[in-house]
Motif scaffolding. Structure first.
Motif, PDB file in Angstrom:
ATOM      1  N   ASP A  58       0.756  -1.212   0.081  1.00  0.00           N
ATOM      2  CA  ASP A  58       0.054  -0.037  -0.027  1.00  0.00           C
ATOM      3  C   ASP A  58       1.136   1.415   0.056  1.00  0.00           C
ATOM      4  O   ASP A  58       1.434   1.669   1.048  1.00  0.00           O
ATOM      5  N   SER A  59       0.887   1.892  -0.993  1.00  0.00           N
ATOM      6  CA  SER A  59       1.766   3.098  -1.177  1.00  0.00           C
ATOM      7  C   SER A  59       0.960   4.415  -0.728  1.00  0.00           C
ATOM      8  O   SER A  59       1.594   5.565  -0.558  1.00  0.00           O
ATOM      9  N   MET A  60      -0.417   4.148  -0.280  1.00  0.00           N
ATOM     10  CA  MET A  60      -0.985   5.188  -0.007  1.00  0.00           C
ATOM     11  C   MET A  60      -0.571   5.947   1.487  1.00  0.00           C
ATOM     12  O   MET A  60      -0.532   7.120   1.763  1.00  0.00           O
ATOM     13  N   SER A  61       0.001   4.986   2.390  1.00  0.00           N
ATOM     14  CA  SER A  61       0.497   5.489   3.583  1.00  0.00           C
ATOM     15  C   SER A  61       1.825   6.440   3.197  1.00  0.00           C
ATOM     16  O   SER A  61       1.951   7.339   4.206  1.00  0.00           O
ATOM     17  N   VAL A  62       2.699   6.159   2.328  1.00  0.00           N
ATOM     18  CA  VAL A  62       3.851   6.901   2.140  1.00  0.00           C
ATOM     19  C   VAL A  62       3.094   8.521   1.716  1.00  0.00           C
ATOM     20  O   VAL A  62       3.701   9.407   2.063  1.00  0.00           O
ATOM     21  N   ASP A  63       2.158   8.280   0.790  1.00  0.00           N
ATOM     22  CA  ASP A  63       1.384   9.609   0.494  1.00  0.00           C
ATOM     23  C   ASP A  63       0.939  10.383   1.537  1.00  0.00           C
ATOM     24  O   ASP A  63       0.998  11.720   1.712  1.00  0.00           O
ATOM     25  N   LEU A  64       0.326   9.521   2.461  1.00  0.00           N
ATOM     26  CA  LEU A  64      -0.281  10.399   3.683  1.00  0.00           C
ATOM     27  C   LEU A  64       0.755  10.979   4.660  1.00  0.00           C
ATOM     28  O   LEU A  64       0.613  12.143   5.071  1.00  0.00           O
ATOM     29  N   VAL A  65       1.800  10.293   4.762  1.00  0.00           N
ATOM     30  CA  VAL A  65       3.011  10.758   5.545  1.00  0.00           C
ATOM     31  C   VAL A  65       3.532  12.073   4.910  1.00  0.00           C
ATOM     32  O   VAL A  65       3.698  13.174   5.545  1.00  0.00           O
ATOM     33  N   ARG A  66       3.486  12.125   3.684  1.00  0.00           N
ATOM     34  CA  ARG A  66       3.945  13.336   2.862  1.00  0.00           C
ATOM     35  C   ARG A  66       2.967  14.455   3.103  1.00  0.00           C
ATOM     36  O   ARG A  66       3.273  15.614   3.243  1.00  0.00           O
ATOM     37  N   GLN A  67       1.575  14.205   3.011  1.00  0.00           N
ATOM     38  CA  GLN A  67       0.706  14.989   2.937  1.00  0.00           C
ATOM     39  C   GLN A  67       0.769  15.568   4.413  1.00  0.00           C
ATOM     40  O   GLN A  67       0.533  17.001   4.577  1.00  0.00           O
ATOM     41  N   ILE A  68       0.491  15.030   5.459  1.00  0.00           N
ATOM     42  CA  ILE A  68       0.623  15.151   6.716  1.00  0.00           C
ATOM     43  C   ILE A  68       1.668  16.310   6.949  1.00  0.00           C
ATOM     44  O   ILE A  68       1.650  17.477   7.546  1.00  0.00           O
ATOM     45  N   ARG A  69       3.233  15.817   6.548  1.00  0.00           N
ATOM     46  CA  ARG A  69       4.131  16.684   6.715  1.00  0.00           C
ATOM     47  C   ARG A  69       4.115  17.919   6.242  1.00  0.00           C
ATOM     48  O   ARG A  69       4.342  19.331   6.471  1.00  0.00           O
ATOM     49  N   GLU A  70       3.461  18.059   4.990  1.00  0.00           N
ATOM     50  CA  GLU A  70       3.310  19.367   3.978  1.00  0.00           C
ATOM     51  C   GLU A  70       2.301  19.958   4.752  1.00  0.00           C
ATOM     52  O   GLU A  70       2.405  21.395   4.928  1.00  0.00           O
ATOM     53  N   GLN A  71       1.228  19.525   5.149  1.00  0.00           N
ATOM     54  CA  GLN A  71       0.176  20.344   6.048  1.00  0.00           C
ATOM     55  C   GLN A  71       0.591  20.865   7.279  1.00  0.00           C
ATOM     56  O   GLN A  71       0.043  21.945   7.563  1.00  0.00           O
ATOM     57  N   ALA A  72       1.583  20.374   7.946  1.00  0.00           N
ATOM     58  CA  ALA A  72       2.203  20.630   9.121  1.00  0.00           C
ATOM     59  C   ALA A  72       2.802  22.114   8.991  1.00  0.00           C
ATOM     60  O   ALA A  72       3.148  22.893   9.841  1.00  0.00           O
ATOM     61  N   ASN A  73       3.123  22.473   7.769  1.00  0.00           N
ATOM     62  CA  ASN A  73       3.933  23.609   7.617  1.00  0.00           C
ATOM     63  C   ASN A  73       4.957  24.030   8.404  1.00  0.00           C
ATOM     64  O   ASN A  73       5.180  25.167   8.976  1.00  0.00           O
ATOM     65  N   GLY A  74       5.615  23.235   8.792  1.00  0.00           N
ATOM     66  CA  GLY A  74       6.921  23.189   9.716  1.00  0.00           C
ATOM     67  C   GLY A  74       6.768  23.143  10.999  1.00  0.00           C
ATOM     68  O   GLY A  74       7.748  23.250  11.848  1.00  0.00           O
ATOM     69  N   ARG A  75       5.464  22.782  11.468  1.00  0.00           N
ATOM     70  CA  ARG A  75       5.006  22.781  13.031  1.00  0.00           C
ATOM     71  C   ARG A  75       5.507  21.458  13.359  1.00  0.00           C
ATOM     72  O   ARG A  75       5.453  20.409  12.512  1.00  0.00           O
ATOM     73  N   PRO A  76       5.788  21.416  14.591  1.00  0.00           N
ATOM     74  CA  PRO A  76       6.491  19.963  15.138  1.00  0.00           C
ATOM     75  C   PRO A  76       5.386  19.013  15.077  1.00  0.00           C
ATOM     76  O   PRO A  76       4.076  19.378  15.715  1.00  0.00           O
ATOM     77  N   ILE A  77       5.411  17.891  14.494  1.00  0.00           N
ATOM     78  CA  ILE A  77       4.781  16.735  14.571  1.00  0.00           C
ATOM     79  C   ILE A  77       5.456  15.480  14.252  1.00  0.00           C
ATOM     80  O   ILE A  77       6.522  15.567  13.802  1.00  0.00           O
ATOM     81  N   VAL A  78       5.054  14.425  15.035  1.00  0.00           N
ATOM     82  CA  VAL A  78       5.702  13.212  15.328  1.00  0.00           C
ATOM     83  C   VAL A  78       4.972  12.424  14.374  1.00  0.00           C
ATOM     84  O   VAL A  78       3.995  12.262  14.671  1.00  0.00           O
ATOM     85  N   ILE A  79       5.547  11.781  13.451  1.00  0.00           N
ATOM     86  CA  ILE A  79       4.777  10.752  12.190  1.00  0.00           C
ATOM     87  C   ILE A  79       5.695   9.597  12.597  1.00  0.00           C
ATOM     88  O   ILE A  79       6.855   9.372  12.050  1.00  0.00           O
TER      89      ILE A  79
END
Length: 132
Positions: A58-79
């Motif tokens: 399932d490559s969707m998980s990699v895409d989701l990680v990328r989207q979450i990181r982008e939406q965080a806009n530099g805010r700290p989030i642990v993925i």
């Protein structure tokens, strides 16, 4: 209270992880897939911690990680990528997409606490404006 979003298609994984993480002092929500995760983030804001199930099929998980990181806009989030086995290709794709680290499924209370504790803030702590 830190928030944690669990993205995993298995209801039992979401339920068990939610109970353990809630007992660790996190506010926890579980969703089954990427679409639900993105809708949850849109409605509730970015969590401090996201646990995303990942597999080689399932490559969707990699895409989701990328989207979450982008939406965080530099805010700290642990993925954290939740994987079944140490697969170097999958781990590399997750890391390049923005994953902080990995946890392994299946897990027990002790393992999950061990993986998450380094990323948790002490009770009552807040993220400073300079760190955000």
């Amino acid at each position: 209270m830190q928030s944690c979003l669990i993205v995993d298609p298995a209801p039992v994984i979401r339920k068990v992880a939610s109970r353990i993480l809630f007992q660790m002092g996190l506010s926890v929500e579980g969703v089954a897939n990427s679409d639900e995760a993105l809708r949850w983030i849109e409605s509730n804001g970015m969590p401090e911690i996201a646990i995303v199930a990942a597999s080689t099929e399932d490559s969707m998980s990699v895409d989701l990680v990328r989207q979450i990181r982008e939406q965080a806009n530099g805010r700290p989030i642990v993925i954290l990528g939740a994987i079944v086995e140490a697969n170097l290709g999958l781990m590399t794709r997750l890391r390049r997409a923005g994953a902080t680290a990995y946890i392994y499924k299946p897990f027990d209370r002790q393992a999950l606490e061990g993986w998450l504790t380094p990323f948790m803030q002490p009770a009552g702590a807040t993220v400073s404006a300079s760190a955000a």
